[in-house]
Design an enzyme around this catalytic site. Sequence first.
Site, PDB file in Angstrom:
ATOM      1  N   GLU A  92       0.809  -1.219   0.000  1.00  0.00           N
ATOM      2  CA  GLU A  92       0.000   0.000   0.000  1.00  0.00           C
ATOM      3  C   GLU A  92       0.843   1.270   0.000  1.00  0.00           C
ATOM      4  O   GLU A  92       0.470   2.277  -0.592  1.00  0.00           O
ATOM      5  CB  GLU A  92      -0.968   0.011   1.187  1.00  0.00           C
ATOM      6  CG  GLU A  92      -2.178  -0.907   1.025  1.00  0.00           C
ATOM      7  CD  GLU A  92      -1.883  -2.364   1.330  1.00  0.00           C
ATOM      8  OE1 GLU A  92      -0.742  -2.658   1.737  1.00  0.00           O
ATOM      9  OE2 GLU A  92      -2.787  -3.214   1.170  1.00  0.00           O
ATOM     10  N   HIS A 126     -11.503  -4.610   9.276  1.00  0.00           N
ATOM     11  CA  HIS A 126     -12.183  -4.552   7.978  1.00  0.00           C
ATOM     12  C   HIS A 126     -13.441  -3.699   8.103  1.00  0.00           C
ATOM     13  O   HIS A 126     -14.409  -3.906   7.363  1.00  0.00           O
ATOM     14  CB  HIS A 126     -12.573  -5.951   7.488  1.00  0.00           C
ATOM     15  CG  HIS A 126     -11.430  -6.789   7.032  1.00  0.00           C
ATOM     16  ND1 HIS A 126     -10.565  -7.406   7.891  1.00  0.00           N
ATOM     17  CD2 HIS A 126     -10.984  -7.111   5.789  1.00  0.00           C
ATOM     18  CE1 HIS A 126      -9.650  -8.089   7.199  1.00  0.00           C
ATOM     19  NE2 HIS A 126      -9.882  -7.925   5.934  1.00  0.00           N
TER      20      HIS A 126
END
Lengths: 321, 321, 352, 352
Positions: free
Chosen positions: A58, A125
């Site tokens: 990322e 999440h």
Amino acid sequence: MSTTYLAAIREAQAVALREDPNVFIYGQDIGKFGGAFKATKGLIDEFPNRVMDAPISEDAMVGLAIGAAIEGMRPIVEMQFADFSSIGFNQIINQAATHYWRTGVPCPITLRLPSGGTAGSGPFHSQSMEALYAHYPGLVVVTPATVEDAYSMLLESIQLDDPVIFCEHKLLYYHLKADRLPTVNLPVGKARIARSGRHATVVTYSAMLHESLKAAAMLAEDGFHVEVVDLRSVKPIDTDTILGSVARTGRLLAVGEAFPWGGVTAEVLSRVVSEGFDLLDCPPIRLNAKDTPIPYHPNLWKAHRPTADSIYAALSELVRK
Amino acid sequence: MSTTYLAAIREAQAVALREDPNVFIYGQDIGKFGGAFKATKGLIDEFPNRVMDAPISEDAMVGLAIGAAIEGMRPIVEMQFADFSSIGFNQIINQAATHYWRTGVPCPITLRLPSGGTAGSGPFHSQSMEALYAHYPGLVVVTPATVEDAYSMLLESIQLDDPVIFCEHKLLYYHLKADRLPTVNLPVGKARIARSGRHATVVTYSAMLHESLKAAAMLAEDGFHVEVVDLRSVKPIDTDTILGSVARTGRLLAVGEAFPWGGVTAEVLSRVVSEGFDLLDCPPIRLNAKDTPIPYHPNLWKAHRPTADSIYAALSELVRK
Amino acid sequence: MAQGLRLLSHMLEDSRCQTPPMSTPSTVSSEKLRSTFRWMLLARTLEDRIASLYRAGGSIVGGVYLGRGQEAFSGALGACLSKKDGDIFGGLIRDMSGRLAFGEPLLDPVRAYLGSAAGPMRGRDGNIHRGRPQEGLPAMISHLGALVSVVTGMLLARRLQGKATCVGATSIGDGATSTGSFHEAVNMAAVEGLPLVVAVANNQYAYSTPTDRQYACENLVDRARGYGIQGYVVDGTDLRACLETFTEAVAAARATGKPQMVVGKLLRLAGHGEHDDASYVDPALREEPSGRDPIDVATAYFDGMEVRKWQEEALKQVAEAIAKAQNEAGPDAGHEPWLALASEHLVEGRRL
Amino acid sequence: MAQGLRLLSHMLEDSRCQTPPMSTPSTVSSEKLRSTFRWMLLARTLEDRIASLYRAGGSIVGGVYLGRGQEAFSGALGACLSKKDGDIFGGLIRDMSGRLAFGEPLLDPVRAYLGSAAGPMRGRDGNIHRGRPQEGLPAMISHLGALVSVVTGMLLARRLQGKATCVGATSIGDGATSTGSFHEAVNMAAVEGLPLVVAVANNQYAYSTPTDRQYACENLVDRARGYGIQGYVVDGTDLRACLETFTEAVAAARATGKPQMVVGKLLRLAGHGEHDDASYVDPALREEPSGRDPIDVATAYFDGMEVRKWQEEALKQVAEAIAKAQNEAGPDAGHEPWLALASEHLVEGRRL
Ligand SMILES: Cc1ncc(C[n+]2csc(CCOP(=O)(O)OP(=O)(O)O)c2C)c(N)n1
Ligand SMILES: Cc1ncc(C[n+]2csc(CCOP(=O)(O)OP(=O)(O)O)c2C)c(N)n1
Ligand SMILES: [Mg+2]
Ligand SMILES: [Mg+2]
């Protein structure tokens, strides 16, 4: 034919890719697979060179997008989940956000963050990270709550010359539907009165708009008419629209799904009391998630975030003050 | 003999190392070199196995500290500058902050963040990151403004069973002095009335305490007595002490050096208006840095952050409202 | 046949990777082979059951991520460590086999999957994130790569506490080797000289992404030299080879106090999660040696009757655990204290 | 003597690193050697002047970080790229020589150091962070390692725009190779197949930290194979060797479209910054070949008279630039618009 929130996001990307050869998408599993949520499904077929699977990196994904943007491209980066943007955090707040200010060269990247809680997703999440990004100068942070906004604001985000954090809510992906996609819409930076009323104002955004609208409907049965303001973008915040509503109602509840310390609801309250103190008939209040990580088990998760019921409870008190 | 803020930080670490064999320090250049700011000077001589130079790997530095803490150690991690904690960000907010809640096993790490602006330091060596960390559940965030607090709160932070973000202000390192180090002091979580007054309350912390005290002294010459509250820790915030002060003064200004969107000042205003609306005689206000990266050139830097002058100006208006 | 498998497997001779010479005859006792195989069977049996409960709907909370195809590689690692001597096993999502072999109680995963409040995470965190940090089983977070430095830190603590011979192991996927977190942690462990065993389970996919979109080196073991650590490659489908290699790697870590990197080639024999049909997996890969089912490969080492008996025992154990957990209540929000801090006096419950 | 130096330098033969055979006679023209040397001289002259202004106090804004000892390695890289053809040079803090050789105007660093509002960063950011992103000179941020992926992205843009033969180079210190950012970016460039040249300036220290607290491999070039890219080692004190190696590496990047990693050994011949007396540096290191001053080494290639002439010209250029910048005003807060966004309509000036 109806379009989901998710399909709107896919469609906005398709349109952007079609209209501007500088647009490309970078993210994990977004190519043939179409993304963890299928937000890029099929796009690689039409644009084989501009839809690229990224390694699990990322930091470098964001860095790469920044480099490409400096050179005139308009990258879209899909984070597999908003929560993983914490790995790209440094590149976002220190490289992307400062670039225009430091160098005069714009950095038009759009970071798509599948955000917010769903049952059984747990602490990593489910996060709503808008407050982190809004705190740092140089970023635009948008939080669409409707299919139409998901579409038009994503298109606009890609066109903006600044880095945009596009917080799309996973809970809205499949269930939220619209008959057609808009050709015109409010621009980024403008809030919308999602429901009019005169007894209290709820300022909210993203999935909490729908909980708030449900709560407002419940209040209506009690004879109280609550106005609901959908912020649409949390940086900038359309303070004028909020103040206008509070001027009508005299009462303010700010609702967010994120953690309670700081964040959007604190910013909203602060602005209203600094600029519209005299509009208020009683203390403004906030409703946020609880101050713990987001629980995994649905029993706990439901109690962790605000819901129509808890918003209704807060409003019931507020309108009677 | 007088002790600086920096020496107090060094001394607290020496005491902690001496008193508890589980304490160790990990950070770049903190061994023989004594750290970029000399906050660990000489400690390696006394504790050769417990003061370790780290590679340039902030993510792994924090991860290593977490692992050691799980096993009963009490690591102190020195970030060379607060700004570089953005690289350790994920480990801090997702691993350290959630560990106790998820597993029931405490994660007692202390992250020392040399924070805040100094002239000529620029966008990446000047940041105040307390709002980021305070937003996430599971962290304690302390912001000492005095030599005594730097000492006692660092000692207490190391003893706490939770991850503590210790924001030490670089501007205070050398200039701030105290005659002696305290043996008792207020605990983390309690604010202090740094100056009493009855016309307005300034709530602030860290280096801005001193700017605020200067502004209060200026106001005193105009015949206005401003009460100054030093938060000491920004998570938790000692709301009772703030409300007590606002009850006395009826007026509130919150001052911080961080970026203006969200953050400590928004949180302070939100709490005061939610819990003490009727205590206020006029709109509460905030003063923060400007909404751009922190400029490098002193000409710009001075205008970017609040100063005694700008606080004075804000207060002058506030007390006359 | 077992002999044929041996030839396919074990550490490949490779000048790049400083592997000790191939050991013949096997350094692995038949007792160890057997016991590890039984953990593999138990893991497979449990995961099959969880998967069918998931498909049936209603009883499994959250997602299901299976270790199917990785039971030999993971189980061998778990079996080569000693929980009671203070070793550490930082398992990831496909380490059911290794966790059980290391000593995780069967009820832990069962309770987690069924959402029992008596589970190790009490409903606060889920299935694959479970752990018992104080028993050498740290609880992973989702962010890939993030556990490697935590295990490194646990080992540093061991050393500072005078327990320098404890080994800490953790696994990582081919995809997660691309994370900065992985790099920083392996490098740090090498610099600190800590006995970390990194097991790279190269199952050829990261979710849908094949390895050519993940790395460009020939073999991930080529990274070992760049960290100055020992590297091993092994056929990850062959239990005996895995046990031999991990026995060596763990012994080397224990003896030298230095990190070891073991790369196992195998194939994920399931979707990324059970929601995923894995239709993107190249079918040809299943035909290759690395596409074999490690349970089949290991079954050939044993007497068929015995294997059936073990299988039945595994089924029984699983059934009992599930029956027990199914009777346990889920977490109750009304009794949840909502405390993110151990220092309760610093919690701002009322205010936030 | 030049011959003797040649023997010490150039790519070390090393089976681990896939270096092309040593090229004799030199592939570097005397014209290139001379022009690069003059950039080195200019960089050294400027930095000496900046350092003395810093010590005198009053005129330099912010910190001073010098490239002393790295002029050959950095300058050679800058000289091997072609700005006008769209190459990219992502310089770091010790790349004065390379930036100038690449084509950065001398006034840029001078204005930055003297705090002129006419400088490339207009007082908003400082000295070593300066850049001209649209001319192939991206502006680094402090966070080490973070520029590698940016240059990678610039190269991706070039490729998408049909300019695939442009090369992008960036440098990194021994210390910064420990960052996850570095790892992710080099791996990504290898996966994407982009012509990135990573110049690892191993100056044996990261601030005060020696390399044994930074990495445990024998040579950082050992990392190249782990990324599947070409690795080179070079004596970073020898200009000719550096030019030869970077010529090859840049050509290879251009021809193959793949990343190249060049590791140069040298010694930082200054403090980390000018505030630092570097008393921690082991004096023995200065006596080793890698401790030589690259200006001295290169001086031996040329006629002494000529060198003196070039030196005088450099002094004159620097004096002129400083005189000019000294007359320029610093930024004026009153005229600063405080706009962090290019989209001015979205700026919340009044509210925040
Ligand atoms: C930092 C980070 N980015 C993205 C993800 C989302 N994600 C979860 S599993 C996965 C694939 C992992 O692949 P690999 O490391 O090869 O392990 P495998 O699933 O094959 O066992 C991804 C991308 C994540 N968990 N963490
Ligand atoms: C991520 C990060 N951590 C810490 C620092 C502080 N820092 C600045 S320079 C430096 C040393 C860099 O060493 P190296 O990479 O070898 O480059 P050199 O200074 O030797 O050229 C450090 C630790 C930083 N800039 N970025
Ligand atoms: Mg994989
Ligand atoms: Mg160095």
